[in-house]
Design an enzyme around this catalytic site. Structure first.
Site, PDB file in Angstrom:
ATOM      1  N   ASP A 466       0.700  -1.283   0.069  1.00  0.00           N
ATOM      2  CA  ASP A 466      -0.068  -0.035  -0.085  1.00  0.00           C
ATOM      3  C   ASP A 466       0.826   1.077   0.002  1.00  0.00           C
ATOM      4  OD1 ASP A 466      -2.598   1.137   0.363  1.00  0.00           O
ATOM      5  OD2 ASP A 466      -1.730   1.863   2.144  1.00  0.00           O
ATOM      6  N   GLU A 499       1.694   0.212  -4.837  1.00  0.00           N
ATOM      7  CA  GLU A 499       1.082   1.570  -5.379  1.00  0.00           C
ATOM      8  C   GLU A 499       2.137   2.480  -5.312  1.00  0.00           C
ATOM      9  OE1 GLU A 499      -3.300   2.276  -4.028  1.00  0.00           O
ATOM     10  OE2 GLU A 499      -1.873   2.136  -2.337  1.00  0.00           O
TER      11      GLU A 499
END
Length: 846
Positions: A466, A499
């Site tokens: 993340d 990400e």
């Protein structure tokens, strides 16, 4: 508590190594570090002298954002006093020649702690075992004392205190226990200066390296992950599905609770738990086995490490009243009930981490103790046995809380170290929560140690980071190297991706070289491709008007009339630009000389291609907003399948939100992280619908879009029936089989992709034609031709077929359940293919 007389609320001074402090204070007066080692003692002073030439080069390179700050030096004769200073209330001061205080500020310590206690990176922290005897170790270099508080049970009061020993070289406090400590619960009593409240406190805190916990994470539990009692049957000899290269991976993103919460074929006590994956004949497991047989390779589980937002005990959680099922599809009442019960239900996505290396307890049938360990392992085993590897979504970039707040763990052990701080000492929040600082060596160690534990002890096959852009590139490369060294599992086969967004205080490599899209090129670590995502869907996830169209939602070819799309000329130009971005994405989003702002990967295995995920609206909901409202349900299905085909038929890893193959809807919710099981439903039974029309989405994140949502949710023509859902699912399975059918869809290297893939007929708005030369790659065929026709009319693009070429439908397409697909054909005279409206067709040249 002992308060320091000089207790500023800010911390503008930063101690970067044992001899260097920076502080942008005026160039007058005498500066010093002052501390009080004991309440009864006089204040001690470490004088600071200016560094000639400013911050030394070694530190400018390490701290580029501090390169212009005033630099001060701690005298060499005073370095022996640093230990006392770091364990005391500490401030930086500026005084005039008479000693009058002119300025004071707190001091940020991460740099000096990294310098002085670098040896701690080699220490084993948390619970470890040797021949049945446990050892507990915690890094707390600024603590005045650390005591182990050992509990006989998870909630009882039978407790004893055990002194821990400090290693001055590493700052690690440790204690060796006894074999009968196994299964006991524990916390640490850490006496330390807490800058957030400017006082010395004694915190009772769980272990940052916890492996197991009591319910709601109140106490850590002392367990040995090598204990056979914590392993499901067959764990030691668990067989893995075949290894696939990163560019061959196809990944299905799945939330543990969503997977089974609405599955009537799962026994009620197991719904929403890890154990639901062990029910082999459930609708969900049957669906996953079917997808694995078609070519799906991985399931990505949304966060399963311990998080803070849910009640771990299921008793007493509010149950949606039956009334909700009878309300109108555009009613406000459903979201009112959900909003009123948030925080008391069992639902959250899990992006608020509490303990990074312990399984989340709310997904266990018993959250108290080590059942969560065995049950998560059993879930991994069940997915592996179904033919699927398992990826974990990991969230090391922020914490749930900091300072002395409830739910703060790291910051109550080493205050001010694990969080990224602003210039004034406040915690950075660019991640949307309280940022961690993996650029600090012990936070980087925690990340690496945690990932290695998951890989070795839970046999996890991949990690999705993340907000990976908030991690240093160097840390990710070091982690990759550590995984590659593993021998207990096939560490080299473990996927790493994340990400790679760039924003916040670290943007532009302001503090370190980030793990962002462009920076990760050539590393083998993947990043998500938002260019293709937005080009297919249209617009961006934060647009004020959700009707901005893209290639897969009718831009120019089926305009919805919204002003946000611009004039016809602007739409045409934008569509052709989108098609260029998609074409680059189909080749693995490789670096391109002609479109440097689009392609950024060095090899296709670094591409994670997707059109929807847990964030933002599902693909079905995005198309609901963007396609003209009078678009038939059959055509909506076709555009859904075509958009997903773009993901599945390109080079690089394909990533799909669970349920998108079944037209999954969240009733237009843009941010369903806390919207409960009502809006997040994943329905395996087509008779139950797809979730569309469950009411207006929660007001907190969607109120501004309700005027767009109401006419859509109330339109019965937009609600899919069994026929539509089944059609979408079966066609998705066909494209999975096509992806698996030939190495044409996973060529492997950038050089070969550039040599083999071309895009004929580039100038047709709404049509992308891709030709893949399969000579010596696939012995059955000379080429594979893919046409994505997103227009509402049939199209006949040229495909660069040589004279006399024999071209036919791909065998899977020839046997498709979609009767429209069979209208696709090749004309040997014109050497063109004809593809029906809103269809992705695949041909092969014999």
């Amino acid at each position: 508590m002992q308060e320091t007389p000089l207790s500023p609320a800010t911390a503008f001074a930063q101690w970067l190594d044992r001899s260097t402090v920076v502080w942008n204070t005026p160039d007058s007066g005498r500066c010093a570090l002052e501390y009080t080692p004991d309440p009864a003692a006089a204040r001690e002073v470490l004088p600071l002298g200016p560094v000639r030439g400013g911050l030394p080069r070694r530190l400018r390179l390490r701290y580029p954002h501090l390169a212009t700050f005033r630099a001060f030096e701690v005298p060499a004769d005073d370095l022996g006093r640093l230990g006392d200073a770091l364990r005391s209330p500490l401030v930086a001061t500026r005084r005039d020649d008479s000693g009058r205080l002119l300025d004071t500020t707190g001091v940020q310590l991460p740099g000096v702690l990294d310098d002085l206690f670098a040896a701690a990176t080699a220490e084993r922290l948390g619970p470890t075992w040797h021949e049945g005897t446990p050892r507990l170790a915690v890094w707390a270099p600024t603590a005045r004392s650390v005591t182990l508080k050992l509990y006989a049970s998870s909630s009882g009061t039978d407790v004893r205190l055990v002194r821990m020993r400090r290693d001055d070289r590493t700052g690690v406090w440790s204690v060796t226990g006894r074999p009968d400590w196994r299964g006991c619960y524990y916390t640490y009593l850490v006496t330390v200066y807490a800058p957030s409240i400017r006082a010395v406190v004694t915190n009772e805190v769980t272990d940052p390296y916890s492996l197991s916990l009591s319910a709601d994470s109140v106490r850590s539990q002392l367990v040995d992950l090598a204990d056979p009692a914590l392993m499901p049957p067959g764990w030691a000899t668990l067989g893995k599905p075949p290894v696939v290269r990163p560019d061959q991976a196809s990944i299905y993103e799945l939330h543990v609770r969503d997977f089974s919460a609405c599955d009537a074929t799962v026994p009620p006590p197991l719904r929403g738990t890890y154990s639901a994956f062990t029910v082999p004949d459930s609708a969900g497991m049957r669906a996953l086995r079917e997808l694995a047989a078609d070519g799906l390779t991985h399931v990505q589980l949304m966060p399963v490490s311990d998080f803070a937002a849910t009640r771990e005990r299921r008793t007493g959680s509010p149950v949606p009243p039956v009334e909700l099922t009878t309300l109108p599809p555009d009613s406000e009442r459903q979201q009112e009930w959900i909003s009123a019960t948030q925080g008391r239900d069992e639902y959250d996505w899990g992006y608020d981490p509490l303990h990074y290396t312990a399984p989340e307890g709310s997904y266990a049938t018993d959250p108290d103790g080590h059942a969560r360990i065995k049950q998560l392992r059993a879930a991994v085993a069940a997915l592996n046995e179904a033919g699927l590897r398992v990826v974990m979504d990991v969230v090391y970039n922020h914490t749930h809380a900091s300072g002395q707040e409830p739910g703060s763990v790291l910051d109550r052990v080493v205050p001010g170290y694990y969080q990224r701080l602003r210039e004034d000492g406040a915690v950075c929040t660019a991640t949307g929560c309280l940022d961690t600082a993996p650029e600090h060596q012990m936070m980087a160690k925690l990340v690496t140690d945690s990932v290695l534990t998951w890989a070795e002890q839970y046999k996890i096959d991949g990690f999705r980071f993340d907000l990976m852009g908030f991690h240093p590139k160097a840390d990710m490369l070091a982690l990759r190297a550590e995984l590659d060294k593993l021998s207990s599992v096939d560490g080299a086969a473990v996927l790493l991706y994340g990400e790679g967004w760039e924003f916040g205080e670290v943007a532009g490599d302001a503090r370190f070289v980030q793990a962002t899209q462009h920076n990760m090129a050539g590393t083998g670590i993947g990043t998500f491709n938002d260019r293709l995502r937005d080009a297919v869907r249209g617009g961006g996830p934060l647009d004020a008007d959700p009707r901005a169209q893209g290639f897969g939602s009718g831009l120019f070819t089926a305009p919805n009339g919204a002003a946000v799309n611009g004039s016809r000329a602007e739409q045409r130009a934008r569509l052709l630009r989108y098609q260029e971005l998609i074409s680059i994405g189909l080749t693995g989003n490789l670096v391109s000389d002609t479109a440097a702002d689009a392609g950024y990967n060095a090899e296709p295995g670094e591409a994670i291609t997707y059109v929807d995920c847990h964030d933002n609206q599902t693909l079905f909901d995005a198309l609901a907003h963007r396609l003209p409202q009078d678009t038939t349900l059959a055509d909506r299905v076709r555009m859904q399948v075509l958009s997903l085909a773009v993901v599945l038929l390109g080079q690089g890893a394909a990533f799909v939100l669970a349920g998108s193959d079944r037209l999954r809807s969240k009733s237009l919710d843009r941010n369903s992280y806390n919207s409960g099981g009502w809006f997040n439903r994943l329905l395996w039974n087509c008779e139950d619908g797809n979730g569309f029309g469950a009411g207006l989405p929660p007001a907190a994140d969607n109120r501004a879009y309700w005027d767009y949502a109401r006419p859509l949710l109330s339109d019965p023509a937009l609600r899919p029936d069994r026929t539509a859902i089944t059609a979408a699912h079966e066609r998705f399975r066909e494209f999975l089989r096509i992806r698996r059918s030939s190495p044409a869809f996973a060529i492997g290297t950038a050089a070969e992709i550039r040599r083999r893939i071309t895009f004929p007929a580039r100038d047709i708005p709404g049509v992308i034609t891709m030709r893949i030369d399969t000579t010596e790659l696939d012995p059955r065929w000379r080429a594979v031709i893919v046409v994505f026709n997103a227009t509402p009319a049939s199209s006949s693009p040229a495909i660069d077929a040589p004279p006399g070429a024999r071209i036919t439908l791909h065998p899977v397409i020839a046997g498709s359940v979609d009767p429209v697909m069979h209208q696709s054909a090749f004309d040997s005279v014109t050497r063109r293919v004809t593809v029906p409206a809103r269809t992705a067709a695949v041909f092969v040249q014999l």
